[in-house]
Design an enzyme around this catalytic site. Sequence first.
Site, PDB file in Angstrom:
ATOM      1  N   SER A  42     -46.417  94.983  39.978  1.00 60.58           N
ATOM      2  CA  SER A  42     -47.666  95.583  40.460  1.00 60.58           C
ATOM      3  C   SER A  42     -48.078  95.000  41.805  1.00 60.58           C
ATOM      4  O   SER A  42     -49.263  94.782  42.069  1.00 60.58           O
ATOM      5  CB  SER A  42     -48.787  95.382  39.428  1.00 60.58           C
ATOM      6  N   LYS A 100     -51.312 102.959  40.467  1.00 60.10           N
ATOM      7  CA  LYS A 100     -49.985 102.903  41.091  1.00 60.10           C
ATOM      8  C   LYS A 100     -49.018 103.923  40.499  1.00 60.10           C
ATOM      9  O   LYS A 100     -47.967 104.193  41.093  1.00 60.10           O
ATOM     10  CB  LYS A 100     -49.408 101.491  40.981  1.00 60.10           C
ATOM     11  N   SER A 115     -54.865  99.043  38.443  1.00 57.64           N
ATOM     12  CA  SER A 115     -53.493  99.246  38.922  1.00 57.64           C
ATOM     13  C   SER A 115     -52.743 100.375  38.221  1.00 57.64           C
ATOM     14  O   SER A 115     -51.625 100.694  38.618  1.00 57.64           O
ATOM     15  CB  SER A 115     -52.687  97.947  38.801  1.00 57.64           C
TER      16      SER A 115
END
Length: 443
Positions: free
Chosen positions: A127, A66, A63
């Site tokens: 997230s 992101k 993640s």
Amino acid sequence: MKQSVKKWLSIMLTMVVVASFVIQPIKVDAAFDLAAESAILVDGKTGKIIYSKNIDAILPTASMTKMMSEYLILEAINDGKIQWEQQVPISDFVRNLSLYTSLSNVPLRQDETYTVKELYQSVAIYSANASTIALAELISGSETAFVKMMNDKAAELGLEDYEFVNSTGLNNSDLQGNHPDGTGETAENMMSARATAKLAFHLINDYPEVLETASIPTLPFRASESETIEMRNWNWMLPGLEPQHDYDGIDGLKTGYTSAAGNAFTGTAVRNGMRLISVVMRTGTRDDRFNETRKLLDYGFNHFSHLELVNAGFAPEGSESIAVASGKEREVAISSVDSLSTVVKNGDEELYTSELILDENVLNENGELEAPFEAGTEVGSLVLVYGGEQQEEFLYPWQRAQVSVVTDTAVEKAGWFSMTMRAIGGFFSGIWNGVADTVKGWF
């Protein structure tokens, strides 16, 4: 006998005294290794690399991906392509994916309305994967098109070691067969620690408002009129989340986990005006990614400082002026327009010098500046040079500390009479020098 004992004791005393000088411990910083496959620590202002471990290994980013999605979201806001209060359509795929509680998500409904700001907050704080895809679809029409934007932006930012296959950092196999076109069914986003640090550097410096959201420990998310989700930031170093991980000055940035990536974290903190950016990749546990980040940040804050090493208006000794051609004055004073500063390891201040580099493109073949010219005409740059054992390294070569050097005053072009007299003077000077050399030869 007494004489021999005295002599023996004298020899032994001498040996002890000599040993006390020779066998002194060398004072060095306490060495530390990180329980991470790859790690980097960077100064957030200059891009100087303070610590590195295996930083060019290309690994799954999970993640932390992101951060690129956040960059493109904030860029779209800044460019006016989308607005914070704009409503975001929720596709069937996004709706279904948002219900997977095994993934980091907030539940999204198609009979509710969500703004760009609400979904962005769920991305930056919690997230949320489905929220990320919803915003990607809003900006680009499809996640496939958004992924192309991600890779194009990575090239523009000079990340070098990267591959983006989706907007979230999930493994493509988690996307229920809806992974972006042209990407593998089990592909993951990949970056090196160096590339990840470059991305974080650009995100923080180009859009510093990202930290306003990334630093929020908890925030409620309105899933529907009757359902509210408490989003708890995955960055446990923020105050009030996990006391054992609290870190003074931390305000970002992005965690990540997949089975292939392990536990990863891009952190950033500021103390006494100095911002550091850290990246750890493939640590063992969630706790480990914060423990290893703490080691990195402590090392940076305890051993480095931002220092101004050269004052504005400075020129190296012997280079305070340059010659002028065809001007009313034969030379002009030059100096730096600004001070030179960088992040310096404690005690290394004396290892820095400055070097003047003149721009040959603005000088004639004799190294002179042609008149006329204005005050403040740029003639080169002043560069900081480090004389330590290890070469300084930056995320980008252009980040090395340097400032422009300019003329202090204007110089007008000399008139025809002055130029003629200079030519005559030069002619007779040449004759006189020739005669003098001849006379010297007689003797």
